[in-house]
Design a protein around this motif. Structure first.
Motif, short mmCIF file in Angstrom:
data_model
loop_
_atom_site.label_atom_id
_atom_site.label_comp_id
_atom_site.label_asym_id
_atom_site.label_seq_id
_atom_site.Cartn_x
_atom_site.Cartn_y
_atom_site.Cartn_z
N PRO A 1 0.84 -1.21 0.00
CA PRO A 1 0.00 0.00 0.00
C PRO A 1 0.86 1.25 0.00
O PRO A 1 1.87 1.32 0.70
CB PRO A 1 -0.80 -0.12 1.30
N ASP A 2 0.49 2.21 -0.79
CA ASP A 2 1.21 3.47 -0.89
C ASP A 2 0.64 4.43 0.15
O ASP A 2 -0.48 4.90 0.02
CB ASP A 2 1.05 4.03 -2.30
N ARG A 3 1.43 4.69 1.18
CA ARG A 3 0.95 5.53 2.29
C ARG A 3 0.59 6.94 1.84
O ARG A 3 -0.39 7.52 2.31
CB ARG A 3 1.98 5.58 3.41
N LEU A 4 1.37 7.50 0.94
CA LEU A 4 1.07 8.84 0.46
C LEU A 4 -0.28 8.86 -0.27
O LEU A 4 -1.08 9.78 -0.08
CB LEU A 4 2.18 9.36 -0.45
N ALA A 5 -0.53 7.85 -1.09
CA ALA A 5 -1.82 7.77 -1.80
C ALA A 5 -2.97 7.66 -0.80
O ALA A 5 -4.02 8.29 -0.99
CB ALA A 5 -1.83 6.58 -2.76
N ILE A 6 -2.77 6.91 0.25
CA ILE A 6 -3.82 6.76 1.26
C ILE A 6 -4.07 8.09 1.97
O ILE A 6 -5.22 8.53 2.12
CB ILE A 6 -3.45 5.65 2.27
N VAL A 7 -3.01 8.76 2.39
CA VAL A 7 -3.15 10.04 3.10
C VAL A 7 -3.79 11.09 2.19
O VAL A 7 -4.72 11.78 2.59
CB VAL A 7 -1.78 10.53 3.63
N LEU A 8 -3.31 11.20 0.95
CA LEU A 8 -3.87 12.18 0.03
C LEU A 8 -5.32 11.84 -0.33
O LEU A 8 -6.15 12.74 -0.47
CB LEU A 8 -3.01 12.28 -1.22
N GLY A 9 -5.60 10.56 -0.49
CA GLY A 9 -6.98 10.16 -0.78
C GLY A 9 -7.92 10.55 0.33
O GLY A 9 -8.99 11.12 0.09
N LEU A 10 -7.53 10.26 1.56
CA LEU A 10 -8.37 10.63 2.70
C LEU A 10 -8.49 12.15 2.85
O LEU A 10 -9.56 12.67 3.18
CB LEU A 10 -7.84 10.00 3.98
N ALA A 11 -7.40 12.86 2.56
CA ALA A 11 -7.45 14.33 2.60
C ALA A 11 -8.41 14.86 1.54
O ALA A 11 -8.97 15.95 1.71
CB ALA A 11 -6.06 14.91 2.40
N GLY A 12 -8.62 14.10 0.49
CA GLY A 12 -9.55 14.49 -0.55
C GLY A 12 -11.00 14.54 -0.09
O GLY A 12 -11.86 15.08 -0.80
N LEU A 13 -11.28 14.01 1.08
CA LEU A 13 -12.63 14.11 1.64
C LEU A 13 -12.87 15.46 2.31
O LEU A 13 -14.01 15.85 2.55
CB LEU A 13 -12.87 12.98 2.65
N LEU A 14 -11.79 16.16 2.63
CA LEU A 14 -11.90 17.41 3.39
C LEU A 14 -12.71 18.51 2.70
O LEU A 14 -13.52 19.18 3.37
CB LEU A 14 -10.51 17.92 3.78
N PRO A 15 -12.53 18.76 1.39
CA PRO A 15 -13.36 19.81 0.78
C PRO A 15 -14.86 19.54 0.88
O PRO A 15 -15.64 20.46 1.16
CB PRO A 15 -12.90 19.82 -0.69
N GLN A 16 -15.26 18.28 0.70
CA GLN A 16 -16.69 17.96 0.79
C GLN A 16 -17.16 18.05 2.24
O GLN A 16 -18.27 18.50 2.51
CB GLN A 16 -16.95 16.57 0.21
N ALA A 17 -16.30 17.64 3.18
CA ALA A 17 -16.65 17.79 4.60
C ALA A 17 -16.80 19.27 4.96
O ALA A 17 -17.70 19.64 5.71
CB ALA A 17 -15.59 17.12 5.48
N ALA A 18 -15.95 20.11 4.39
CA ALA A 18 -16.05 21.56 4.64
C ALA A 18 -17.35 22.11 4.09
O ALA A 18 -17.99 22.96 4.73
CB ALA A 18 -14.86 22.28 4.01
N ALA A 19 -17.78 21.62 2.93
CA ALA A 19 -19.04 22.08 2.35
C ALA A 19 -20.22 21.70 3.23
O ALA A 19 -21.16 22.46 3.38
CB ALA A 19 -19.22 21.50 0.95
N VAL A 20 -20.15 20.52 3.84
CA VAL A 20 -21.23 20.07 4.72
C VAL A 20 -21.21 20.83 6.04
O VAL A 20 -22.25 21.19 6.58
CB VAL A 20 -21.13 18.54 4.95
N LEU A 21 -20.02 21.10 6.57
CA LEU A 21 -19.88 21.74 7.87
C LEU A 21 -19.95 23.27 7.82
O LEU A 21 -20.15 23.90 8.86
CB LEU A 21 -18.57 21.31 8.53
N ALA A 22 -19.78 23.85 6.66
CA ALA A 22 -19.70 25.32 6.54
C ALA A 22 -20.85 26.05 7.23
O ALA A 22 -20.61 27.00 7.97
CB ALA A 22 -19.60 25.73 5.08
N PRO A 23 -22.11 25.65 7.02
CA PRO A 23 -23.19 26.37 7.69
C PRO A 23 -23.12 26.27 9.22
O PRO A 23 -23.43 27.23 9.93
CB PRO A 23 -24.46 25.69 7.18
#
Length: 152
Positions: free
Chosen positions: A10-32
């Motif tokens: 498993p590529d640790r960087l790919a895993i970390v970056l993939g999981l970080a890719g959830l942050l923009p959508q989480a921000a959109a949900v949490l923004a209000p």
């Protein structure tokens, strides 16, 4: 090809970056909830979700052209362009009254993208660890996009 794919760790960087890719959508949900009134959360979720769906289509193209032959290659190429076109169409249709249904459709499409990746694992075109990562990311981003649609 299966041995080559499964032999990779498993590529640790790919895993970390993939999981970080959830942050923009989480921000959109949490923004209000966080008082970020300057942000248009539904539009952000739509743009990001469409971008990621197109990204997935490009990934499938790369896998098709480097690891698949015959009918599997053709199917992956069609699915890849279909994902990109769906992301494009969602953006083109985005109007104030359509954000909710478009986000719901987009979220379901992102979640369903895991079915393609599941087939890639089954056929030995991607490794199991990548398949598990794609499961988490597809359901995570798809679920967040659906939630953004519900909140829109």
């Amino acid at each position: 090809m299966i041995d080559d794919v499964e032999a990779r760790a498993p590529d640790r960087l790919a895993i970390v970056l993939g999981l970080a890719g959830l942050l923009p959508q989480a921000a959109a949900v949490l923004a209000p909830l966080l008082g970020m009134g300057w942000l248009n959360p539904a539009q952000l979720a739509l743009v990001y979700g469409a971008l990621i769906l197109s990204f997935l289509g490009g990934s499938w193209w790369g896998i098709a052209l480097t690891r698949a032959d015959g009918l599997p290659r053709a199917i992956l190429l069609l699915l890849g362009i279909g994902a990109s076109l769906l992301g494009f169409c969602v953006q083109g249709l985005a109007g104030p009254g359509l954000l909710r249904p478009l986000l719901l459709m987009l979220g379901l499409a992102i979640a369903a993208s895991w079915l393609v990746d599941r087939g890639l694992v089954r056929d030995g075109l991607i490794g199991r660890w990548w398949g598990w990562l794609r499961l988490v990311l597809s359901l995570g981003l798809g679920g967040l996009t659906v939630l953004a649609g519900i909140l829109a």
